[in-house]
Write an enzyme that holds these catalytic residues in place. Structure first.
Site, PDB file in Angstrom:
ATOM      1  N   SER A  56      50.809 -16.341  14.768  1.00 22.71           N
ATOM      2  CA  SER A  56      50.976 -14.897  14.903  1.00 22.71           C
ATOM      3  C   SER A  56      52.444 -14.566  15.108  1.00 22.71           C
ATOM      4  O   SER A  56      53.226 -15.398  15.594  1.00 22.71           O
ATOM      5  CB  SER A  56      50.156 -14.370  16.077  1.00 22.71           C
ATOM      6  OG  SER A  56      50.451 -13.009  16.334  1.00 22.71           O
ATOM      7  N   TYR A 114      47.423 -14.696  24.856  1.00 21.78           N
ATOM      8  CA  TYR A 114      47.399 -14.745  23.392  1.00 21.78           C
ATOM      9  C   TYR A 114      48.755 -15.217  22.859  1.00 21.78           C
ATOM     10  O   TYR A 114      48.827 -16.087  21.981  1.00 21.78           O
ATOM     11  CB  TYR A 114      47.072 -13.355  22.848  1.00 21.78           C
ATOM     12  CG  TYR A 114      47.020 -13.278  21.343  1.00 21.78           C
ATOM     13  CD1 TYR A 114      45.893 -13.681  20.647  1.00 21.78           C
ATOM     14  CD2 TYR A 114      48.107 -12.779  20.614  1.00 21.78           C
ATOM     15  CE1 TYR A 114      45.840 -13.598  19.263  1.00 21.78           C
ATOM     16  CE2 TYR A 114      48.069 -12.692  19.231  1.00 21.78           C
ATOM     17  CZ  TYR A 114      46.932 -13.105  18.555  1.00 21.78           C
ATOM     18  OH  TYR A 114      46.884 -13.027  17.186  1.00 21.78           O
ATOM     19  N   ASN A 115      49.849 -14.684  23.395  1.00 24.38           N
ATOM     20  CA  ASN A 115      51.180 -15.106  22.967  1.00 24.38           C
ATOM     21  C   ASN A 115      51.376 -16.597  23.173  1.00 24.38           C
ATOM     22  O   ASN A 115      51.907 -17.302  22.305  1.00 24.38           O
ATOM     23  CB  ASN A 115      52.249 -14.336  23.739  1.00 24.38           C
ATOM     24  CG  ASN A 115      52.198 -12.841  23.481  1.00 24.38           C
ATOM     25  OD1 ASN A 115      51.633 -12.390  22.501  1.00 24.38           O
ATOM     26  ND2 ASN A 115      52.785 -12.062  24.397  1.00 24.38           N
ATOM     27  N   ALA A 116      50.972 -17.082  24.353  1.00 22.74           N
ATOM     28  CA  ALA A 116      51.158 -18.504  24.670  1.00 22.74           C
ATOM     29  C   ALA A 116      50.355 -19.386  23.727  1.00 22.74           C
ATOM     30  O   ALA A 116      50.835 -20.432  23.257  1.00 22.74           O
ATOM     31  CB  ALA A 116      50.756 -18.759  26.118  1.00 22.74           C
ATOM     32  N   SER A 117      49.115 -18.982  23.423  1.00 25.34           N
ATOM     33  CA  SER A 117      48.270 -19.800  22.549  1.00 25.34           C
ATOM     34  C   SER A 117      48.847 -19.875  21.137  1.00 25.34           C
ATOM     35  O   SER A 117      48.846 -20.936  20.505  1.00 25.34           O
ATOM     36  CB  SER A 117      46.851 -19.242  22.516  1.00 25.34           C
ATOM     37  OG  SER A 117      46.824 -17.958  21.911  1.00 25.34           O
ATOM     38  N   LYS A 118      49.354 -18.746  20.633  1.00 22.42           N
ATOM     39  CA  LYS A 118      49.906 -18.741  19.287  1.00 22.42           C
ATOM     40  C   LYS A 118      51.238 -19.482  19.209  1.00 22.42           C
ATOM     41  O   LYS A 118      51.557 -20.114  18.191  1.00 22.42           O
ATOM     42  CB  LYS A 118      50.077 -17.299  18.802  1.00 22.42           C
ATOM     43  CG  LYS A 118      48.746 -16.576  18.568  1.00 22.42           C
ATOM     44  CD  LYS A 118      47.897 -17.293  17.524  1.00 22.42           C
ATOM     45  CE  LYS A 118      46.623 -16.538  17.186  1.00 22.42           C
ATOM     46  NZ  LYS A 118      45.815 -17.210  16.138  1.00 22.42           N
TER      47      LYS A 118
END
Length: 938
Positions: free
Chosen positions: A771, A784-788
């Site tokens: 992302s 979400y930022n960390a996972s992407k």
């Protein structure tokens, strides 16, 4: 011709008259070019079959161009064709990088770099016997027949090993020993005239042989089996051509150019030029212009024939001979200098354009292109050149002081050509002693060798050298023969080891070397125009004490005064760092890091040099991928998260290309709906497997089921994902949001781990949907930022580990039409909720891309083997802002995503929604599907 050149030669120079001056102007230059330039293509166009089909001349440059064109426009998915394209790109990249590497050490001047490496010793280097590390010349050797390369090398040995050293010893006796290297009255005269004598002997013999065969055919009309070189090839069943060669010959001869049209065009244009050129140059009488056009076809054939063998265009050499001869015919009183220079232009134009056209015909023959279209295109190009070239010259002429010995544009050839014309006025008496006798002997020897090749049996004649190939290094230098001979030795050894592989891939390797070296000339020219000199001068000279010290200093400073002071400052800086390190008492690792800190800052300067050729290389390699994408028809693709959004659209895009699909998601009913639509779109077989990518056992199960069902796996599309939207401080229990990493990160890692063995077998590809949030961290989406970001870095690492065994494409899309942009996300307590007000607040004024468009870009990027993809493309500008100005990015994010005083976000949501609705921006920025409320919450 201009007055400045007259003054630089010197008013007192014998034969340099003020009457022989003609300053340039756009009017007469353009007129003169139009009068002489269009004749070249008409001169020997009717002999195209002789050179391309009968003589099978290689025209190495044209062959390399044709192979590159075929690789761009042909089908590359086949096993052999794909390997040839890969081979071409590989060696083109190597050649391009090698060109940059050579330039980096070539310094300022002509004595630096690998081009001046004395391969066989300093004495041999003085006689141009060395390997100059030219990929193009080695490529010519790989393409050209062995007899051509051996002939060129033999000519190098004869001329630079024996003949020129012998004549050099006679300096002071045969010719004055104080002449410049480009003076016709010295050794240079022997080189030019003897080389041209051999070329003319061989060329005129072959031209006469062709006309003899044509005349014999006209006289013997009853014999239909006789091979007429200019006659269309008839398929009588006796041809031993391969199917591809038969097709090439058929296409090449089908769209013919009438010999009568070519002859009529040449005669008509010659008549117009003969009548008009004396109006531009009164010194060149009409009968001399006519003589130029009478000699033009013979010179054009000789030059084209030589270019077909060696890829050397010797048009300037023929021009110099014409300059000498016509200046001699006119004499001093009649304006021989101007007449000779004008005749030089006529002969050079005919010889150069004809050789280029024949090379284009060779490319057209190999690419199944129409000869007629090549001919017309050449005429159009010449006509444009007649306008563009004078305009370019006039731009430089008016903007700079052309010809100034101390200026940037010295124009040294202007002085050299004027001095040649002045020398030509003296006629053959101006040539050095015995030059004319040696030229006559060389001419008749070339004719005798050519005749001997024709009368001896084939098993003997194939070992007799080709005179015109032998003559090329006489003038150019022995290094040309050495390079081509190395190419032929490589090919010979390759054929001995694996003849089938050598015959199949030698042309691809050679074309890659030639094209890569040619492409490097573009950034090299740009660097030269910008005044950027190579940073290092690497020279190879005798190791005397004084010269060694001087050369080492030049190597450090790059050979220039300005760069020397800069290098001195850098040296002082380095010594300062070294002194500081030695004085301090710190661990060794700290000392090393201190030095690396100093070196790293300086290394950034290399980016200015490295980036231009690097991006040219990327542009070149991507060009091949653009025109030759992978054909996925019949291939097997696993798509996770395929029940909706981007995954669903990816399935349809693969289906349109004929791929077989394995669709994976938790909602089985939705998968069956997608599977039915995919079959309607063109997929021959679709497998539905319900599973959760967050569970490792499910990942193993759907990969195994796919391989058992289809028998293979070619692409893995990791698309499944989930978003969470909440302020981190408001999360009651962080463990509730572990699902975000379980789906987004581990949901891509587990399927990849299971699929890699199968993808290695098929040489497959992996796609992963990261992302833009991996780079542009957005508030309220921390998990979400960390996972992407984890996904992005994991697959970047995996790409390095897998090398080229499995291709990996990583997408960093922005806001895309999906369930997430419809308002579906995980709340702060980890439960699924649909909140379109939250969506409006989070997405804001960012435009949302349709899922179909995103899927098209994804499948296209995977099929073309791209490393990264960003949809929409303008997000890359935001990435750059984030990297170069992170504070600006933080400030803008805080403005867009402000928290209320109470820590909530209701007011912010309401403002965003009201703004979108009031301005009508929602209908423009968001697809209509985002406004639906029928969103599944499972």
């Amino acid at each position: 011709m201009d007055r400045k050149t007259y003054e630089l030669v010197g008013p007192d120079y014998p034969g340099n008259r003020p009457e022989d001056v003609r300053d340039p102007s756009l009017g007469w230059i353009i007129s003169f070019l139009f009068l002489i330039a269009l004749l070249g293509p008409f001169s020997i166009v009717f002999l195209r079959k002789v050179m391309v089909i009968d003589y099978k001349l290689t025209f190495p440059g044209g062959t390399a161009t044709a192979l590159m064109i075929n690789s761009l426009h042909g089908k590359a998915e086949g096993d052999v064709a794909g390997k040839k394209v890969h081979c071409l790109v590989k060696y083109m990249s190597i050649s391009f990088v090698w060109g940059f590497f050579k330039w980096f050490f070539s310094g300022a001047g002509d004595s630096c770099g690998f081009d001046n490496f004395p391969t066989f010793g300093l004495e041999a280097f003085k006689n141009t016997f060395y390997f100059n590390f030219s990929p193009s010349y080695v490529g010519f050797g790989l393409i050209s027949p062995h007899i051509v390369n051996c002939s060129v090398f033999l000519g190098s040995v004869i001329s630079w090993g024996f003949l020129w050293p012998f004549i050099s010893v006679q300096a002071g006796h045969w010719y004055p020993d104080n002449l410049s290297n480009n003076d016709f009255r010295g050794l240079y005269g022997y080189k030019v005239f003897i080389a041209i004598s051999i070329i003319l002997g061989d060329g005129l013999y072959n031209l006469g042989k062709i006309f003899f065969i044509i005349a014999r055919e006209f006289c013997n009309v009853q014999s239909k089996q006789c091979d007429l070189p200019v006659q269309a090839l008839e398929d009588d069943g006796s041809s031993e051509q391969l199917p591809d060669e038969k097709l090439q010959t058929e296409v090449f001869l089908k769209d013919s150019i009438s010999p009568w049209f070519a002859a009529s065009g040449y005669i008509a244009l010659a008549a117009i030029s003969t009548a008009s050129v004396p109006a531009v140059f009164p010194q060149l009488k009409w009968y001399l212009v006519l003589l130029c056009y009478f000699l033009g076809p013979a010179v054009a054939f000789c030059n084209s024939y030589g270019m077909g063998l060696t890829n050397l265009n010797l048009a300037p050499t023929y021009g110099k001979i014409a300059l000498f001869a016509f200046a001699s015919l006119v004499g001093s009183d009649g304006g021989g200098v101007i007449a000779g220079l004008a005749a030089c232009g006529i002969i050079m134009s005919i010889a150069c354009s004809t050789a280029d056209l024949m090379q284009d015909f060779k490319s057209g023959y190999l690419t199944l292109s129409s000869p007629r279209s090549m001919f017309v295109a050449q005429l159009i190009g010449i006509a444009l050149g007649c306008i563009i070239a004078p305009l370019t010259l006039w731009l430089f002429w008016t903007a700079f002081d052309i010809g100034d010995p101390d200026g940037e544009y010295k124009a040294p050839f202007a002085i050299m050509f004027r001095e040649m014309a002045i020398l030509g006025i003296e006629g053959f008496s101006g040539l050095p002693m015995h030059c004319l006798e040696i030229c006559c002997a060389a001419f008749f020897l070339a004719v005798a060798i050519s005749l001997l090749k024709d009368v001896t049996p084939e098993n003997v004649s194939r070992f007799i050298p080709i005179p015109i190939a032998m003559a090329a290094p006489f003038y150019v230098g022995a290094y040309f023969g050495v390079d081509m001979f190395i190419g032929t030795v490589i090919l010979f050894a390759w054929q001995k080891l694996n003849r089938e592989e050598a015959d199949g891939y030698a042309v691809a390797v050679a074309s890659g070397l030639i094209c890569g070296d040619g492409i490097w000339s573009i950034p090299s020219a740009v660097l030269s125009i910008l005044g950027i000199d190579p940073p290092i001068c690497m020279s190879f000279k005798p190791s005397s004490a004084s010269s060694a010290r001087q050369n080492s200093a030049e190597a450090i400073t790059g050979g220039g005064n300005g760069s020397r002071s800069l290098a001195d400052m850098e040296m002082l800086s380095m010594l300062k760092v070294g002194y500081t390190i030695l004085r301090c008492e710190t661990p060794a690792t700290d000392l090393v890091n201190s030095f690396m800190d100093w070196a790293a800052r300086r290394s950034l300067l290399l980016l200015a040099v490295f980036l231009p050729p690097y991006y040219v290389y990327k542009l070149t390699t991507s060009a091949f991928a653009v025109v030759a994408p992978e054909d996925v028809a019949g291939k097997v693709v696993i798509i996770t998260g395929a029940s909706s959004g981007i995954g669903e659209q990816i399935a349809y895009q693969y289906a349109k290309k004929g791929a077989r699909l394995a669709l994976v998601a938790r909602r089985e009913a939705s998968l069956h709906d997608v599977a039915a639509k995919a079959k309607d779109a063109g997929s021959p077989d679709v497998l539905v497997v319900a599973g959760d990518v967050a569970h490792p056992e499910d990942c193993k199960r759907f990969v195994q089921a796919t391989v058992e069902h289809f028998g293979q796996l070619d692409h893995l599309v990791n698309n499944a994902g989930v978003a969470s939207v909440c302020w981190f401080e408001e999360v009651p229990d962080v463990a509730d949001l572990k699902q975000v990493l379980a789906v987004n990160f581990w949901g891509a890692v587990h399927p990849t781990h299971c699929a890699i063995p199968h993808l290695k077998k098929s040489g497959g590809k992996i796609f992963v949907n990261s992302s833009a949030a991996a780079v542009l961290a957005m508030p309220r989406m921390s998990f979400y930022n960390a996972s992407k970001a984890a996904v992005l870095n994991f697959f970047e690492t995996l790409r390095m580990e897998l090398r080229e065994e499995v291709g990996i494409t990583i997408a960093t899309p922005g806001w895309i039409e999906s369930e997430m942009t419809k308002g579906k996300h995980l709340s702060k307590d980890g439960t699924v909720e649909v909140d379109q007000d939250m969506r409006d607040s989070q997405v804001g004024l960012f435009p949302v891309v349709r899922a179909e468009r995103c899927a098209e870009a994804i499948v296209d990027a995977v099929c073309r083997g791209r490393r990264h993809l960003t949809v929409p493309l303008w997000y890359r500008a935001l990435f750059l802002w984030r990297m170069l100005a992170p504070e600006v990015g933080d400030f803008s994010q805080r403005v867009f995503y402000r928290r209320t005083a109470a820590g909530g976000h209701g007011d912010q949501q309401a403002k965003a929604r009201r703004f979108l609705e009031a301005t009508g921006a929602k209908g423009v920025l968001q697809p209509a599907s985002l406004q639906r409320s029928d969103i599944k919450r499972d």
